[in-house]
Design an enzyme around this catalytic site. Structure first.
Site, PDB file in Angstrom:
ATOM      1  N   GLU A 292       0.816  -1.275   0.070  1.00 24.01           N
ATOM      2  CA  GLU A 292      -0.056  -0.059   0.024  1.00 24.01           C
ATOM      3  C   GLU A 292       0.953   1.170   0.058  1.00 24.01           C
ATOM      4  OE1 GLU A 292      -3.541   1.743   2.868  1.00 24.01           O
ATOM      5  OE2 GLU A 292      -1.590   0.815   3.603  1.00 24.01           O
ATOM      6  N   LYS A 352      -9.665   0.444  -2.087  1.00 24.63           N
ATOM      7  CA  LYS A 352      -9.820  -0.037  -0.557  1.00 24.63           C
ATOM      8  C   LYS A 352     -11.295   0.495  -0.245  1.00 24.63           C
ATOM      9  CE  LYS A 352      -7.444   0.768   3.851  1.00 24.63           C
ATOM     10  NZ  LYS A 352      -6.511   1.575   4.487  1.00 24.63           N
ATOM     11  N   CYS A 402      -4.512  -2.956   4.072  1.00 30.09           N
ATOM     12  CA  CYS A 402      -3.928  -2.569   5.405  1.00 30.09           C
ATOM     13  C   CYS A 402      -5.133  -2.861   6.275  1.00 30.09           C
ATOM     14  CB  CYS A 402      -3.590  -1.346   5.322  1.00 30.09           C
ATOM     15  SG  CYS A 402      -2.802  -0.442   6.705  1.00 30.09           S
TER      16      CYS A 402
END
Length: 547
Positions: A292, A352, A402
């Site tokens: 990321e 995301k 994440c």
């Protein structure tokens, strides 16, 4: 939480002594600290059921419900304050203290529910279900919830981990909680009515035996199920994957000021891998995964960034899954993991979907600006959509970026879309050398077992890792050093029971908890005034004042 006078039909407690409130309060704090101690990087997973046992003993009683809430809140502070200091490393203590307190309130709610449910027959079961229910609440509300600190995420090295394949993180957390409430029941069962020692009566022996069975059932089940987990090389095919850890120029919130250096670091380490492949020192990867934020320069708008990534893909002769921050037309941003090839440049992407409040975006920005100047430094990210997979190198790759790995629904959607391999690209540079990266790595290990898939963690500054479907770490990097991990990983088509059941185990726990609370409410309304509660006459409980 004031003590009540002893006497006929008095409240009960398992805590002898002249200061039951103080004893319960200290016990609650110790319980929270033990829960913290069970989390990585410490391998002391066995502290979690002991912590739950002490917490149960501290909140259990027939005193006022606010007492249960108060003791639970103390335990929550003892748990989350040492667990979450990384949230305030670069922004000061206010966010850390506020988040820890908000999470502790849910432990307080558990204490309240436990105090209510402890009057029911079979109370260890109902209290364990209440723990699962409150973990669900904390993982859902407010602002989408904050699942960090779920009991399951401290069990990656423990006996309970194989249970994740059968009921996911909720079942693991319930198993730990049930073991803890079983320990509490054993303590209650072996105490004399006056709290001075061991009671030898037949009824207490039977209660103690039942408690021992409760304590043993879940750990034994976990150990028995471990051989059923897939082997590290077991699968229907294989793919060679490289995880690149380029590292960052410096830690903290300002690392993005050197966005070009971060991109260069990851491109450079990828080209070094290409040289190692050419020299025969590393296998040729079919797929390269960057972390990321490895390209916080939008490569769709910046030709130089696009050229750097294309050159790296050409040198390594494989598609790269890059982490990019994309600038939208309305000036909001999207945190995206994007397939990039030499031939066609950008391809499929995972935007995301579960973005971090107070980091990637700020709810009620004007309000929180009153408390911290850092409010204006929170991002303007918007959530993406999609099914959590990308098609790359001929496979379906499940992606949880994440923060998303903490949420059950992230990889559930990926698995529903047919993911054969999982990855967690992450950027932990904003949290320095704290325990955060190890806590997150443990989550990835639980997810690998939950869904029966090999999993690749690619982190900007570490820890990057290759995780097998049985949760074992096959390879792992050090923090803050450029590195590349290369591994032949199995591709799997079959699914675990946990994947097929989805959220059903958690919803079952919620429904059973609600049903038990209804029974408690009915019993309270229909019990004649002055009649002792079940707990008042239970074996092993003192008749000293309750708090």
């Amino acid at each position: 939480m004031a003590a009540e006078p002893a006497g006929r039909g008095s409240r009960v407690t398992g805590f002898p002594g002249r200061h039951p409130v103080l004893i319960r309060a200290v016990t609650a704090v110790v319980a929270g600290v033990l829960l913290f101690g069970s989390f990585p990087p410490r391998p002391w997973w066995f502290l979690a059921p002991i912590g739950i046992a002490l917490l149960t003993l501290s909140v259990r009683g027939t005193g006022k419900l606010r007492g249960g809430f108060g003791y639970g809140l103390l335990a929550g502070l003892g748990f989350f304050l040492p667990l979450l200091p990384w949230t305030g490393i670069y922004v000061g203590p206010v966010p850390w203290l506020a988040l820890s307190t908000a999470c502790a309130i849910y432990i307080g709610l558990f204490g309240l529910l436990a105090r209510m449910l402890s009057t029911l027959p079979g109370w260890p079961l109902w209290i364990a279900l209440a723990w699962t229910t409150t973990e669900w609440g904390r993982s859902s509300f407010p602002f989408g919830g904050f699942p960090w600190g779920r009991l399951a995420f401290g069990q990656a090295d423990g006996w309970f981990l194989p249970l994740a394949a059968y009921g996911g993180a909720p079942l693991v957390g319930f198993a730990v909680a049930l073991t803890g409430t079983g320990i509490a029941a054993l303590v209650v069962a072996i105490r004399r009515p006056d709290g001075t020692g061991v009671a030898p009566s037949g009824s207490r022996r039977r209660s103690a035996l039942a408690a021992v069975l409760i304590v043993a059932v879940m750990p034994v089940a976990g150990l028995a199920l471990r051989p059923a987990l897939p082997g590290p090389d077991e699968g229907e095919g294989t793919i060679t994957v490289a995880a690149i850890q380029g590292s960052v120029p410096r830690l903290g919130l300002e690392f993005n000021a050197q966005r070009r250096a971060v991109l260069d670091n990851h491109a450079r380490r990828t080209e070094q891998l290409a040289d190692e492949v050419a020299a025969g020192r590393a296998p040729q990867p079919d797929l390269v995964i960057w972390p990321e934020n490895s390209s916080d320069i939008d490569p769709l708008r910046n030709a130089d960034a696009a050229a750097i990534i294309t050159r790296a893909a050409r040198r390594v002769d494989a598609p790269i899954l890059i982490g990019a921050v994309l600038v939208n037309d309305d000036r909001t941003t999207t945190n995206s993991m994007m397939v990039w090839t030499e031939e066609s440049g950008p391809g499929q992407r995972h935007d995301k979907r579960i973005i971090q409040p107070f980091g990637e975006y700020l709810p009620m920005r004007g309000f929180f600006r009153l408390f911290s100047d850092y409010a204006d430094r929170a991002g303007y990210f918007v959530p993406g959509n999609g099914d959590g997979t990308v098609r790359v190198a001929g496979i379906d790759l499940g992606v949880a970026t994440c923060y998303e790995v903490a949420f059950d629904r992230a990889f559930r959607d990926s698995m529903s879309a047919g993911a054969q391999l999982l990855t967690v690209p992450t950027n932990n540079a904003t949290f320095g050398d704290s325990e955060m990266t190890y806590q997150q790595l443990a989550m990835s290990r639980v997810r690998a077992v939950e869904h029966g898939r090999a999993l690749v963690v690619a982190a900007t500054s570490g820890v990057s890792a290759i995780i097998a479907a049985d949760g074992s770490v096959q390879q792992q990097t050090e923090l803050f050093v450029p590195a590349a991990l290369v591994a032949d990983l199995p591709l799997r088509e079959s699914t675990t029971l946990a994947t097929r059941l989805g959220a059903a185990p958690e919803w079952l726990a919620i429904i059973l908890t609600a049903g038990a609370l209804i029974v408690v409410a009915i019993r309270r309304r229909t019990r004649p005034r002055g009649e002792p509660t079940e707990q008042s006459s239970s074996p092993g409980l003192s008749t000293r004042p309750s708090a």
